[in-house]
Write an enzyme that holds these catalytic residues in place. Structure first.
Site, short mmCIF file in Angstrom:
data_model
loop_
_atom_site.label_atom_id
_atom_site.label_comp_id
_atom_site.label_asym_id
_atom_site.label_seq_id
_atom_site.Cartn_x
_atom_site.Cartn_y
_atom_site.Cartn_z
CG ASP A 97 -2.11 0.94 1.03
OD1 ASP A 97 -2.45 1.24 -0.14
OD2 ASP A 97 -2.70 1.36 2.04
CG HIS B 163 -4.61 10.43 2.92
ND1 HIS B 163 -5.66 10.32 3.81
CD2 HIS B 163 -3.69 9.49 3.30
CE1 HIS B 163 -5.39 9.36 4.69
NE2 HIS B 163 -4.20 8.85 4.41
CG ASP C 51 -5.72 0.41 3.83
OD1 ASP C 51 -5.75 -0.67 4.42
OD2 ASP C 51 -4.84 1.27 4.03
CD GLN D 55 -2.96 4.22 10.95
OE1 GLN D 55 -4.18 4.33 10.87
NE2 GLN D 55 -2.15 4.58 9.98
CE LYS E 141 -3.56 1.91 7.45
NZ LYS E 141 -4.35 2.83 6.64
CB THR F 256 -7.43 -4.87 2.13
OG1 THR F 256 -6.47 -4.54 3.14
CG2 THR F 256 -7.32 -3.86 1.00
CD GLU G 153 -7.86 12.50 4.31
OE1 GLU G 153 -7.56 13.26 3.39
OE2 GLU G 153 -8.04 11.28 4.15
CA CA Z 1 -3.99 3.08 2.91
#
Ligand code: CA
Length: 472
Positions: free
Chosen positions: A175, A182, A279, A286, A299, A303, A419
């Site tokens: 990834d 971003h 994802d 995290q 993660k 996915t 975000e």
């Molecule tokens: Ca990602």
């Protein structure tokens, strides 16, 4: 807590369905007859305005046919072997049936052989000339006036009745972090004065992800993990900050041998196709585990990808120049080529939609959370692949490269809740009175991706659905 209204998004019916066909000419010199926007199919649903799978698209997927088919008297519950199909309108062309029931030119049979056996990866290994040859043959066979139509008509299944599966086993999943908006927005949450780290404009940043949990399954289970509490000590429990990331996935086709980097000029010969990719990310896991190394359990639990692989060839009418903003550094020579400058970028519209359990109960439609475009990638797919192999690393057919979250420069173009909610500080106000900072159980996230351009027939990349299930 401040709120953001999403009511406008409800009315914002998908641009794909409003798209008006305009096709006076091919849009760029790379196009061939398979991209001719005036070409129609003898499968009527492929010609409908807004059809995701017109004859110009022809994406492939692995599938199982319906167990019982009244029309053909098909009742083979023992046949659970996957086969490869091509989407055309609201049907899928079964290439196993097509290889036996339909006459083809001699050079096409060897190309159909691995597909008939359900082995898309073996077909990917044949390389770009084979991919182009079969695309041309399928395009002609499925177009109006084809002599093969009466034979292929017996090889179609309604899309709604087949069971779609992973297109192939994912070898390795990488990834990247190639969406600069971003990178800036998430960087600003941690470093308001210095959001973009100094390497970003020089090196395509990425990490090795987990291949085994890449799937087309329409559900994802909320992961457990270590979460930091207010006193700084961790507890083990269900993630409370579950998020999605809007990305594209690049399917690697032809292998490169270990120790032999792929130069920019040949990078696209190794890219078989593209998919939308979610994802899934547990932000609380995290934040705690990524000190100092990169993404791991936050993660690797899931996915999601679309079962449909849209071929690199189908994207041709939507290719655009790769341009860096004025004043930004130009790529180093090994990440630069004349072709990449002229045609390296791809115009792909991307959208995230959300439907909560309460919205389903009240029969309310999904709401669009954001929309962005792959033109905002800071690095092109060719640069990502060339960079990945630049140290001699060997990529293999069936490897998957995620682009990284695709956000645009404006707030409504953010490709993740991290975000959109500014790190969970600004709640989203959903239709019906609900609010969200991060995903709750029962929420369904749908990613949509499609291409449209003047002079081209629009194509869709399929959809990526995922409903959040509670931790057991
Ligand atoms: Ca990602």
């Amino acid at each position: 807590m401040p709120i953001v209204s999403l009511k406008d998004g409800v009315e914002n019916a998908c641009a794909f369905h409003r798209c008006v066909l305009a096709h006076p000419r091919a849009v760029n010199p790379l196009c061939d007859p398979t991209h001719d926007p005036t070409r129609l199919s003898w499968v009527p649903s492929a010609n409908a305005p807004g059809a995701e799978f017109p004859v110009q698209n022809l994406p492939m997927a692995c599938f199982l046919p319906p167990r019982i088919d009244a029309v053909r008297g098909y009742d083979d519950q023992a046949d659970e072997s996957l086969r490869v199909g091509v989407a055309i309108g609201e049907h899928v062309l079964d290439l196993r049936l097509a290889s036996t029931l339909c006459p083809w030119a001699d050079e096409i049979y060897p190309l159909l052989e691995p597909l008939s056996a359900g082995d898309l990866a073996a077909f990917m290994a044949l390389g770009r000339p084979a991919w182009k040859l079969l695309r041309a043959a399928l395009s002609a066979a499925l177009s109006e006036g084809s002599d093969q139509a009466p034979f292929l008509d017996m090889c179609l299944w309604p899309l709604a009745q087949v069971r779609l599966a992973m297109p192939c086993r994912v070898g390795d999943f990488t990834d990247f972090f190639a969406g600069i908006h971003h990178a800036r927005a998430t960087g600003a949450l941690a470093r308001p004065d210095n959001p973009l780290l100094p390497n970003y404009q020089w090196v395509p940043v990425g990490y090795h992800g987990r291949a085994s949990s890449v799937d087309v399954a329409p559900a994802v289970r909320r992961p457990m993990g270590q979460l930091r509490t207010a006193d700084g000590r961790p507890v083990f429990g269900p993630s409370r900050r579950l998020d999605y990331e809007l990305e594209l996935g690049l399917w690697v086709g032809a292998d490169n041998p270990l120790g032999q980097p792929v130069p920019m000029e040949r990078a696209e010969d190794h890219l078989f196709g593209i998919t939308a990719l979610n994802d899934w990310s547990a932000r609380d896991i995290q934040a705690w585990e990524s000190l100092p190394l990169g993404p791991f359990l936050a993660k690797s639990f899931a996915t999601s990808v679309s079962p449909w692989v849209v071929s690199w060839e189908a994207l041709t009418p939507f290719r655009r120049p790769f341009v860096r903003p004025e004043g930004d550094p130009q790529p180093l020579p090994h990440l630069d080529s004349a072709f990449n400058r002229a045609w390296g970028a791809i115009d792909i519209h991307l959208e995230v939609w959300l439907r909560t359990a309460q919205m389903r109960e009240k029969r309310m439609p999904a709401v669009r959370l954001s929309h962005s475009n792959a033109l905002d990638l800071y690095w092109t797919p060719a640069q990502l692949l060339a960079h990945h192999t630049s140290n001699g690393c060997n990529l293999r057919r069936g490897d998957l490269l995620g682009t990284g979250t695709l956000s645009g420069p404006r707030p409504e173009q953010a490709g993740s809740l991290l975000e959109l909610t500014q790190g969970g500080r600004v709640a989203l106000n959903l239709p019906g009175g609900q609010m969200r900072t991060f995903l709750e159980d029962g929420d369904t996230v749908t990613l949509r991706a499609y291409c449209q351009a003047p002079g081209a027939r629009p194509i869709g990349l399929g959809r990526v659905h995922g409903t959040v299930l509670p931790t057991p």
